[in-house]
Design an enzyme around this catalytic site. Structure first.
Site, mmCIF file in Angstrom:
data_model
loop_
_atom_site.group_PDB
_atom_site.id
_atom_site.type_symbol
_atom_site.label_atom_id
_atom_site.label_comp_id
_atom_site.label_asym_id
_atom_site.label_seq_id
_atom_site.Cartn_x
_atom_site.Cartn_y
_atom_site.Cartn_z
ATOM 1 N N ASP A 76 24.520 38.706 42.502
ATOM 2 C CA ASP A 76 24.068 37.462 43.123
ATOM 3 C C ASP A 76 24.570 37.353 44.557
ATOM 4 O O ASP A 76 25.012 36.292 44.993
ATOM 5 C CB ASP A 76 24.532 36.259 42.298
ATOM 6 C CG ASP A 76 23.743 34.989 42.630
ATOM 7 O OD1 ASP A 76 22.604 35.117 43.126
ATOM 8 O OD2 ASP A 76 24.258 33.883 42.393
ATOM 9 N N LYS A 99 37.609 26.289 40.391
ATOM 10 C CA LYS A 99 36.287 26.352 39.778
ATOM 11 C C LYS A 99 36.404 25.891 38.333
ATOM 12 O O LYS A 99 37.081 26.522 37.524
ATOM 13 C CB LYS A 99 35.734 27.779 39.837
ATOM 14 C CG LYS A 99 34.352 27.936 39.217
ATOM 15 C CD LYS A 99 33.826 29.358 39.397
ATOM 16 C CE LYS A 99 32.427 29.507 38.829
ATOM 17 N NZ LYS A 99 31.887 30.876 39.041
#
Length: 603
Positions: A132, A38
């Site tokens: 989330d 990432k």
């Protein structure tokens, strides 16, 4: 700067991309092992705030070890960029599975919900709220097992904000209120509803309409099979207090409902059904498509590369065990022989030429002492017999902490609970004195006002349920010194801790109450509004405990009943926050320096 890559890895394909960065599938050049990397978006490479958030996500993942959460292998930082190297999970997102197969069988939906809840529970144990949870952040492997990913907007429990994906956001997120483990429970229940029905529980044409639906629309329990309705009703409760207090508690309810409705083997059947629903997407599995192995690979195989492989070790580390990176291999070796490595607090830190820094978890070293983290815990005090047929119990939540030295944690927890203990002692005395009849329940709802590395302030909203008059619901509050575990009583906050010393506060409190008065009534005797009169000196009632005070972000929060000052009981509880700018000469300098107010030059 935009072309920066983690040294020693070859990028194979992009797995996802967003405003804050992208995730790629990569192969380690030395071992051939896969990893997901990432990258922080290039435009944020020089943004100190985004860098710090990125480090925070990496630190969370470093501490979070659970079979249902994708593991982290290392954080790589250079002046040109930052990246988190993670486990590459071979599978398809739950979002893709639902798009391909439509609604899942109840057992399959329950299986994926349980796996996700167990992953969330591991985060909740660290005092972290994901915020989330959604189908795109759940990866389902070919064997039907799942992994939770993307903690990019995770926060410590108690932090407020509106981050998240709107269609799955809990009411408290929409209102910008503090997040708690129950916030994740709401999102998980939204996804569970979608898995069972093929649609989201609430939809609207615009965001304002969607917010209204989440805040006020009835819970659509009738749309799911009858055995699942209690789970939907509990998980989608509008108030976080009416939901299970966290993911672990919800798992208990889920297992009971699932076994009762679908038999003791519901989970094995659910996982098989989930694997079947995922099979249609097998050709899209990122690792399988590139020849790394099957989507059902176990930990340490292609589907879940061992830590040693991702970090470039020899491959000797087993599943869930971090391998120690060695010179000449993996990320550390790729930085060059000139890099200097040292072990610090359970993390291998390598400083290389060019200012690079790499952090790789090392299971052989003792972990760093955990930071003190505040969270909401269940409160369920047993019913106490006061005498004369009068009983009292307490339920709701209380703030507790984890991390730090055990003795300090116990002391902090005692300090956080102390204002409630004082309230209950006073309540018992009042009820036993003839004011009580029958059973009473004290319902407690805490709010974390202020939290930093020095102070923790908590405000308790209380409601005594039972046959009673007015004046029983005075809000207890406390500010705790996290270094010593001491509860700071109201007088402890001031330079001059006496009634006379804090008397100047009286007029300041009055100025920040509605209408600038201690008690206002618009019910006149015919000549218009009237204002009753009282002593207007709350400072005189601080010592008796009738006035609550706590340090808040914007100032000193104060509350008391108007009746204490001689006003009518109908005036209720007065609650005001006096800005620090107005009390800077009254608050102790060391405390003023620890709150969101500029340190005064003379302190």
């Amino acid at each position: 700067m935009g072309d920066w890559r983690v040294p020693g890895y070859s990028e194979l394909r992009v797995l996802g991309e967003g405003a804050q960065g992208r995730v790629v599938l990569a192969r380690h050049d030395g071992t051939g092992r896969p990893a997901a990397i990432k990258y922080l978006a290039a435009r944020f490479a020089n943004d100190a705030e985004f860098r710090e958030r990125f480090r925070g996500e990496a630190d969370l993942l470093r501490r979070l070890h659970h079979p249902f959460v994708a593991r982290m292998y290392g954080l790589v930082e250079t002046p040109a960029g930052a990246a988190i190297v993670m486990e590459a999970v071979d599978g398809a997102s739950l979002k893709a599975v639902l798009a391909e197969s439509g609604p899942l069988a109840p057992e399959a939906a329950l299986a994926v919900l349980k796996g996700s809840l167990l992953g969330l529970a591991a985060a909740h144990d660290l005092g972290i709220v994901h915020r989330d949870y959604k189908p795109a952040n759940v990866i389902v492997r070919g064997d039907g097992c799942s992994k939770l990913i993307d903690f990019g907007v995770a926060v410590e429990a108690g932090e407020a904000g509106r981050s998240g994906t709107p269609v799955y956001m809990a009411p408290e997120q929409w209102r910008g209120e503090p997040a708690s483990p129950a916030t994740d429970v709401y999102a998980a229940t939204c996804v569970f509803f979608e898995c069972v029905t093929g649609r989201r529980p609430y939809t609207a044409e615009d965001q304002a309409g969607l917010m209204g639906r989440h805040l006020t629309a009835p819970i659509p329990v009738a749309d799911v099979p009858e055995p699942l309705r209690p789970l939907i009703h509990r998980g989608l409760a509008k108030s976080a207090w009416d939901r299970p207090l966290g993911a672990a508690a919800f798992v208990t309810e889920l297992e009971s409902a699932a076994a009762g409705a679908y038999g003791p083997d519901w989970e094995s059947r659910g996982v098989r059904a989930l694997a079947g629903a995922t099979a249609a997407l097998a050709l899209l599995f990122p690792l399988s498509a590139l020849g790394f192995g099957s989507g059902g690979a176990g930990a340490g195989g292609a589907g879940a590369a061992g830590t040693a492989g991702a970090a470039g070790g020899s491959g000797g580390a087993g599943a869930g065990t971090a391998g120690t990176a060695t010179a000449g291999k993996g990320v550390l070796g790729a930085l060059g022989a000139k890099g200097a490595a040292a072990v610090a607090g359970g993390v291998v830190v390598a400083a290389a030429a060019g200012g690079a820094a790499v952090y790789v978890a090392d299971a052989k070293e003792k972990p760093k002492p955990k930071p003190i983290v505040a969270a909401l815990s269940a409160l369920n005090e047993p019913r106490k017999d006061i005498g004369g047929g009068v009983t009292l119990q307490a339920r709701g939540q209380v703030v507790t902490v984890t991390g730090g030295k055990p003795a300090l944690v116990r002391k902090i927890d005692q300090a956080l609970r102390s204002p409630l203990e004082q309230r209950w002692a006073t309540t018992v005395k009042g009820l036993a004195g003839g004011a009580g009849r029958g059973a009473y329940t004290d319902v407690v709802k805490p709010t974390i006002l202020l939290r930093n590395d020095r102070l923790l302030s908590v405000w308790y909203t209380v409601s005594l349920q039972g046959e009673r008059g007015t004046g029983w619901d005075h809000s207890p509050a406390v500010t705790v010194d996290l270094r010593t575990g001491a509860a700071l009583r109201p007088f402890d906050l001031f330079r001059v801790p006496t009634e006379q010393g804090i008397a100047p506060l009286d007029s300041k409190i009055k100025a920040h109450l509605p209408h600038g008065t201690y008690c206002w009534s618009d019910m006149g005797s015919g000549a218009g509004p009237f204002q009753p009169h009282g002593t207007d000196n709350p400072s005189a009632f601080v010592k008796s405990g009738d006035v609550s005070m706590a340090l808040a972000p914007a100032g000193l929060r104060v509350a008391f009943y108007g009746a204490v000052l001689g006003y009518a009981s109908a005036c209720g509880e007065e609650d005001a926050t006096v800005p620090y700018a107005e009390v800077k000469d009254m608050i102790k300098p060391n405390l003023l320096a620890a709150v969101p107010y500029p340190r005064p030059s003379h302190s």
